[in-house]
Design a protein around this motif. Structure first.
Motif, short mmCIF file in Angstrom:
data_model
loop_
_atom_site.label_atom_id
_atom_site.label_comp_id
_atom_site.label_asym_id
_atom_site.label_seq_id
_atom_site.Cartn_x
_atom_site.Cartn_y
_atom_site.Cartn_z
N SER A 138 12.87 -8.62 -27.93
CA SER A 138 12.98 -7.40 -27.13
C SER A 138 12.16 -6.29 -27.76
O SER A 138 11.95 -6.25 -28.99
N GLY A 139 11.68 -5.40 -26.94
CA GLY A 139 10.91 -4.26 -27.41
C GLY A 139 10.70 -3.28 -26.28
O GLY A 139 11.39 -3.31 -25.27
N GLY A 140 9.74 -2.41 -26.45
CA GLY A 140 9.46 -1.43 -25.42
C GLY A 140 7.96 -1.22 -25.26
O GLY A 140 7.18 -1.53 -26.15
N TYR A 141 7.57 -0.70 -24.08
CA TYR A 141 6.17 -0.39 -23.87
C TYR A 141 6.06 0.93 -23.11
O TYR A 141 6.93 1.30 -22.32
N TYR A 142 4.97 1.61 -23.34
CA TYR A 142 4.75 2.93 -22.79
C TYR A 142 3.82 2.84 -21.59
O TYR A 142 2.77 2.20 -21.66
N ILE A 143 4.22 3.50 -20.49
CA ILE A 143 3.40 3.52 -19.27
C ILE A 143 2.79 4.90 -19.13
O ILE A 143 3.50 5.89 -18.87
N PRO A 144 1.50 5.05 -19.33
CA PRO A 144 0.87 6.39 -19.27
C PRO A 144 1.06 7.08 -17.92
O PRO A 144 1.20 8.29 -17.87
N ALA A 145 1.05 6.33 -16.82
CA ALA A 145 1.10 6.96 -15.50
C ALA A 145 2.39 7.72 -15.25
O ALA A 145 2.41 8.69 -14.49
N ASP B 146 4.41 8.53 -18.03
CA ASP B 146 4.71 9.15 -19.32
C ASP B 146 6.11 8.79 -19.80
O ASP B 146 6.93 9.65 -20.11
N ALA B 147 6.41 7.51 -19.83
CA ALA B 147 7.73 7.06 -20.27
C ALA B 147 7.62 5.67 -20.87
O ALA B 147 6.69 4.91 -20.60
N SER B 148 8.59 5.35 -21.71
CA SER B 148 8.68 4.02 -22.32
C SER B 148 9.81 3.24 -21.66
O SER B 148 10.85 3.81 -21.30
N PHE B 149 9.61 1.94 -21.53
CA PHE B 149 10.59 1.10 -20.86
C PHE B 149 10.84 -0.14 -21.72
O PHE B 149 9.94 -0.64 -22.39
N PRO B 150 12.09 -0.65 -21.70
CA PRO B 150 12.40 -1.86 -22.47
C PRO B 150 11.91 -3.11 -21.76
O PRO B 150 11.79 -3.15 -20.55
N VAL B 151 11.66 -4.14 -22.55
CA VAL B 151 11.27 -5.44 -22.01
C VAL B 151 11.85 -6.51 -22.91
O VAL B 151 11.91 -6.35 -24.14
N VAL C 28 2.92 -8.34 -22.76
CA VAL C 28 3.60 -7.83 -21.57
C VAL C 28 2.90 -6.56 -21.11
O VAL C 28 2.60 -5.68 -21.92
N GLY C 29 2.63 -6.47 -19.81
CA GLY C 29 1.97 -5.28 -19.26
C GLY C 29 2.37 -5.06 -17.83
O GLY C 29 3.21 -5.76 -17.28
N ASP C 30 1.76 -4.05 -17.19
CA ASP C 30 2.06 -3.74 -15.80
C ASP C 30 0.83 -3.13 -15.14
O ASP C 30 -0.19 -2.87 -15.78
N ALA C 31 0.98 -2.88 -13.84
CA ALA C 31 -0.15 -2.41 -13.04
C ALA C 31 -0.56 -0.98 -13.35
O ALA C 31 -1.65 -0.55 -12.97
N LEU C 32 0.27 -0.21 -14.05
CA LEU C 32 -0.05 1.18 -14.35
C LEU C 32 -0.58 1.39 -15.76
O LEU C 32 -0.69 2.52 -16.22
N GLY C 33 -0.89 0.30 -16.45
CA GLY C 33 -1.50 0.44 -17.76
C GLY C 33 -0.56 0.30 -18.93
O GLY C 33 -0.97 0.41 -20.09
N GLY C 34 0.73 0.09 -18.68
CA GLY C 34 1.65 -0.14 -19.77
C GLY C 34 1.34 -1.46 -20.47
O GLY C 34 0.91 -2.43 -19.83
N TYR C 35 1.56 -1.51 -21.77
CA TYR C 35 1.15 -2.70 -22.51
C TYR C 35 1.91 -2.78 -23.83
O TYR C 35 2.15 -1.76 -24.49
N THR C 36 2.32 -3.98 -24.20
CA THR C 36 2.87 -4.24 -25.53
C THR C 36 2.72 -5.72 -25.83
O THR C 36 2.45 -6.53 -24.93
N SER C 37 2.90 -6.08 -27.08
CA SER C 37 2.79 -7.49 -27.47
C SER C 37 3.85 -7.83 -28.50
O SER C 37 4.29 -6.96 -29.26
N PHE C 38 4.26 -9.10 -28.51
CA PHE C 38 5.25 -9.62 -29.44
C PHE C 38 4.68 -10.86 -30.12
O PHE C 38 3.86 -11.57 -29.55
N SER C 39 5.18 -11.10 -31.31
CA SER C 39 4.92 -12.37 -31.98
C SER C 39 6.26 -12.87 -32.49
O SER C 39 6.84 -12.29 -33.42
N THR C 40 6.79 -13.92 -31.88
CA THR C 40 8.11 -14.43 -32.23
C THR C 40 7.98 -15.80 -32.90
O THR C 40 7.09 -16.59 -32.58
N ASN C 41 8.89 -16.03 -33.83
CA ASN C 41 8.93 -17.32 -34.54
C ASN C 41 10.00 -18.20 -33.92
O ASN C 41 11.17 -17.83 -33.86
N ASN C 42 9.58 -19.38 -33.45
CA ASN C 42 10.49 -20.35 -32.86
C ASN C 42 10.73 -21.49 -33.83
O ASN C 42 9.84 -21.88 -34.58
#
Length: 260
Positions: A112-119, A121-126, A62-76
């Motif tokens: 669920s988790g969170g990712y940090y957007i440098p532009a 300077d905050a973390s957001f849930p996803v 999961v990411g966004d246009a301002l450089g925020g980024y995170t990744s998940f690995s879920t077991n189904n």
């Protein structure tokens, strides 16, 4: 003297009667003809059903246009069951064939988790959710038969209906796509009768990568440039047991009536 002549005459008549009886045709019923049992073969068209259990991993980015980024690995995981149809051709002890299968699936997972957007300077849930409600395959089969026991390998094209969603503070979106990948595995099958067989099978499937994009709902001049996306790669293992009914391709030969 007369007595001896009479005894000799009676003996001659008895011997003549025995000889005549031996020459008469037998009136006993002929033996009942029992046709031999048909020789078993794996050759033929078959249909059947299967049920089992599937488990796998969804790797999500999961990411966004301002450089925020995170990744998940879920077991189904979940129950998988459906139907199959195919055709086998036996050549000596080798068996080759083609099979198609369709399965419904209850495999689903949310993370669920969170990712940090440098532009900013905050973390957001996803939150990322997904499920695979239907899947299928078209596969070749190659096996070796010991009479009614068949050990085989299988592989081919796999497809799946994948539903997913990604939710962030900036928006929410969901998507439903059909993913195409590959599947490989093997199994063992036993013919209980000339028409009915049972099987156990394992397969690994990879359904490629699907993408999702979230629309920005914020009107702030800074946040309006932010859009979120999700990218998932789906892998799956499955074990199933099943049964098949093989249709006789030609009528059996007419019984031979013995002549007596």
């Amino acid at each position: 003297m007369l007595r001896r002549v009479l005894l000799a005459s009676v003996g001659a008549v008895a011997l003549a009667g025995t000889a005549m009886a031996a020459d008469l045709p037998s009136r006993a019923a002929p033996p009942v003809y029992v046709p031999p049992a048909p020789i078993f073969t794996w050759t033929g068209v078959y249909i059947g059903g299967q049920i089992g259990y599937g488990w796998g991993t969804s790797n999500t980015t999961v990411g966004d246009a301002l450089g925020g980024y995170t990744s998940f690995s879920t077991n189904n995981n979940g129950v998988i069951g459906g139907a199959h149809v195919g055709y086998n051709l036996q050549l000596n002890q080798f068996v080759v064939g083609l099979e198609g299968s369709v399965d419904g699936s209850s495999m689903s997972k949310s993370a669920s988790g969170g990712y940090y957007i440098p532009a900013v300077d905050a973390s957001f849930p996803v939150t990322v959710s997904g499920n695979m409600n239907i899947q299928g395959s078209i596969r070749g089969r190659v096996g070796y038969a010991w009479d009614r026991v068949l050990v085989y390998a299988t592989g081919g094209v796999a497809f799946a209906g994948v539903n997913g969603s990604v939710q962030t503070p900036f928006g929410y979106t969901s998507t439903s796509t059909t993913r195409v990948g590959y599947t490989v595995g093997g199994g063992i099958e036993y013919a209980v009768t000339n028409n009915w067989s049972i099987r156990a099978e394992y397969r690994y499937s990879q359904f490629g990568t699907s993408n999702m994009y979230a629309t920005n709902f914020y009107m702030d001049p800074v946040l309006s440039t932010i859009g979120a996306y999700g990218r998932r790669t789906i892998n799956q293992n499955q074990v199933q047991v099943g049964f098949s009914y093989k249709f006789d391709m030609a009528p059996p030969p007419a019984p031979v009536v013995a002549k007596y």
